[in-house]
Design a protein around this motif. Structure first.
Motif, PDB file in Angstrom:
ATOM      1  N   ASP A 110       0.825  -1.215   0.000  1.00 16.80           N
ATOM      2  CA  ASP A 110       0.000   0.000   0.000  1.00 16.80           C
ATOM      3  C   ASP A 110       0.855   1.259   0.000  1.00 16.80           C
ATOM      4  O   ASP A 110       0.584   2.201  -0.764  1.00 16.80           O
ATOM      5  CB  ASP A 110      -0.945   0.019   1.211  1.00 16.80           C
ATOM      6  CG  ASP A 110      -2.047  -1.021   1.100  1.00 16.80           C
ATOM      7  OD1 ASP A 110      -2.409  -1.379  -0.045  1.00 16.80           O
ATOM      8  OD2 ASP A 110      -2.523  -1.491   2.151  1.00 16.80           O
ATOM      9  N   ARG A 111       1.855   1.298   0.884  1.00 19.64           N
ATOM     10  CA  ARG A 111       2.656   2.508   1.040  1.00 19.64           C
ATOM     11  C   ARG A 111       4.113   2.128   1.281  1.00 19.64           C
ATOM     12  O   ARG A 111       4.407   1.043   1.800  1.00 19.64           O
ATOM     13  CB  ARG A 111       2.146   3.368   2.211  1.00 19.64           C
ATOM     14  CG  ARG A 111       0.689   3.755   2.114  1.00 19.64           C
ATOM     15  CD  ARG A 111       0.278   4.631   3.275  1.00 19.64           C
ATOM     16  NE  ARG A 111       0.788   5.995   3.130  1.00 19.64           N
ATOM     17  CZ  ARG A 111       0.710   6.929   4.083  1.00 19.64           C
ATOM     18  NH1 ARG A 111       0.191   6.633   5.266  1.00 19.64           N
ATOM     19  NH2 ARG A 111       1.172   8.142   3.867  1.00 19.64           N
ATOM     20  N   ALA A 112       5.005   3.025   0.907  1.00 17.36           N
ATOM     21  CA  ALA A 112       6.431   2.762   1.073  1.00 17.36           C
ATOM     22  C   ALA A 112       7.165   4.057   1.380  1.00 17.36           C
ATOM     23  O   ALA A 112       6.695   5.156   1.056  1.00 17.36           O
ATOM     24  CB  ALA A 112       7.009   2.129  -0.190  1.00 17.36           C
ATOM     25  N   HIS A 113       8.313   3.910   2.007  1.00 16.46           N
ATOM     26  CA  HIS A 113       9.258   5.014   2.142  1.00 16.46           C
ATOM     27  C   HIS A 113      10.023   5.072   0.823  1.00 16.46           C
ATOM     28  O   HIS A 113      10.708   4.105   0.459  1.00 16.46           O
ATOM     29  CB  HIS A 113      10.209   4.767   3.310  1.00 16.46           C
ATOM     30  CG  HIS A 113       9.520   4.585   4.629  1.00 16.46           C
ATOM     31  ND1 HIS A 113       9.010   5.642   5.347  1.00 16.46           N
ATOM     32  CD2 HIS A 113       9.228   3.453   5.335  1.00 16.46           C
ATOM     33  CE1 HIS A 113       8.455   5.184   6.464  1.00 16.46           C
ATOM     34  NE2 HIS A 113       8.573   3.867   6.476  1.00 16.46           N
ATOM     35  N   VAL A 114       9.903   6.158   0.084  1.00 23.17           N
ATOM     36  CA  VAL A 114      10.517   6.228  -1.246  1.00 23.17           C
ATOM     37  C   VAL A 114      11.841   6.979  -1.159  1.00 23.17           C
ATOM     38  O   VAL A 114      11.931   8.066  -0.575  1.00 23.17           O
ATOM     39  CB  VAL A 114       9.569   6.863  -2.282  1.00 23.17           C
ATOM     40  CG1 VAL A 114       8.391   5.939  -2.528  1.00 23.17           C
ATOM     41  CG2 VAL A 114       9.088   8.236  -1.860  1.00 23.17           C
TER      42      VAL A 114
END
Length: 298
Positions: free
Chosen positions: A110-114
């Motif tokens: 769903d979400r990530a540290h980019v």
């Protein structure tokens, strides 16, 4: 190495750490492959409690290459930009950001540290600004905003970067000398390049895929990306901007401009670092990425 279908193309990736941990997505720079995010750096992040994913951008490494598209005509591209006409390019950095989102989708993340370096930093900025629901935090390393008023690359560096290299399959030593000279020029004063380590890295990239036309298409995507400052002001996740004082390719002023454009961004200016990530700085940079990711947890 694994592959997935994303955005209508194939993306090659690999992963470090526990698959149940928060994800750090590493985005590579212009004309380089995911292995520029070296195993030791990825492992350093993973032991801090993250699943670390690196991948080959389109037109690099083992991901889809747009070989059906002709190499860009940079003269025509410059003329179009000067007259305000829509430039004719195979794809843009926004398409490359959509690839990264597609990779997350394919992996049910769903979400990530980019985290992106150089061109990858620009892609990471676009991910955080255009897809805010998918970014937990942003780290932009040795990158820029597209502000046309910023300093350009040192002329000799630009000449070295755009000069045709010898064919590595008919003149391997000439190609390695060309690659090593460029890497030494953009390295920082406090962190000399390890020539043998770099030579082995370049040989590994040649083994995986060699496609200078792919790098030219990526460069065209960068050239038409435009000024992103107004979009960067919308980024609300914790952000870190890392730059070296000795960067001759993307000047330190570009990092300062990036940090100034993102609300509450932290700016880390590293004395003596050039346009590379030397092993001596892995722990320092990984620690700051970790600290920024922890800010996202409140």
């Amino acid at each position: 190495m694994n592959t997935v279908q994303a955005s209508g193309i194939e993306l090659a990736y690999d992963s470090f750490g526990d698959e149940t941990d928060e994800v750090i997505l590493l985005i590579a720079g212009l004309g380089t492959q995911m292995i520029r995010w070296t195993d030791p750096f990825c492992e350093d992040l993973a032991v801090r409690g993250y699943r670390v994913i690196r991948f080959d951008n389109r037109d690099a490494g083992c991901s889809t290459h747009f070989s059906h598209c002709a190499p860009p005509d940079f003269g025509a591209l410059a003329a179009a930009l000067m007259t305000g006409r829509p430039p004719d390019v195979p794809y843009t950095l926004y398409d490359m950001a959509a690839d990264a989102i597609g990779l997350l989708d394919a992996l049910d993340i769903d979400r990530a540290h980019v985290v992106g370096r150089s061109m990858g930093g620009m892609i990471a900025q676009i991910m955080a600004s255009e897809h805010p629901e998918r970014a937990l935090s942003l780290t932009s390393i040795m990158s820029s905003t597209g502000n046309p008023q910023l300093p350009q690359a040192a002329p000799d560096v630009m000449a070295m970067m755009t000069r045709s290299a010898p064919d590595p399959f008919s003149d391997e030593q000439g190609f390695l000398a060309h690659a090593l000279a460029f890497a030494q020029r953009i390295a920082g004063s406090r962190y000399p390049l390890d020539g043998e380590v770099h030579r082995l890295l370049v040989l590994e990239e040649i083994r995986r895929a060699y496609d200078p036309a792919g790098g030219a298409r990526q460069l065209a995507a960068m050239a038409v990306a435009g000024d992103r400052r107004s979009r960067l002001t919308t980024i609300m996740v914790p952000a870190l901007v890392v730059h070296g004082t000795d960067d001759p390719l993307i000047a330190p002023a570009c990092g300062k401009d990036t940090a100034a454009s993102i609300p509450n961004a932290d700016f880390m200016l590293i004395d003596g670092m050039g346009h590379d990530m030397p092993p001596a700085l892995y722990q320092t940079i990984a620690g700051e990425i970790d600290r920024t990711a922890r800010r996202a947890r409140g």
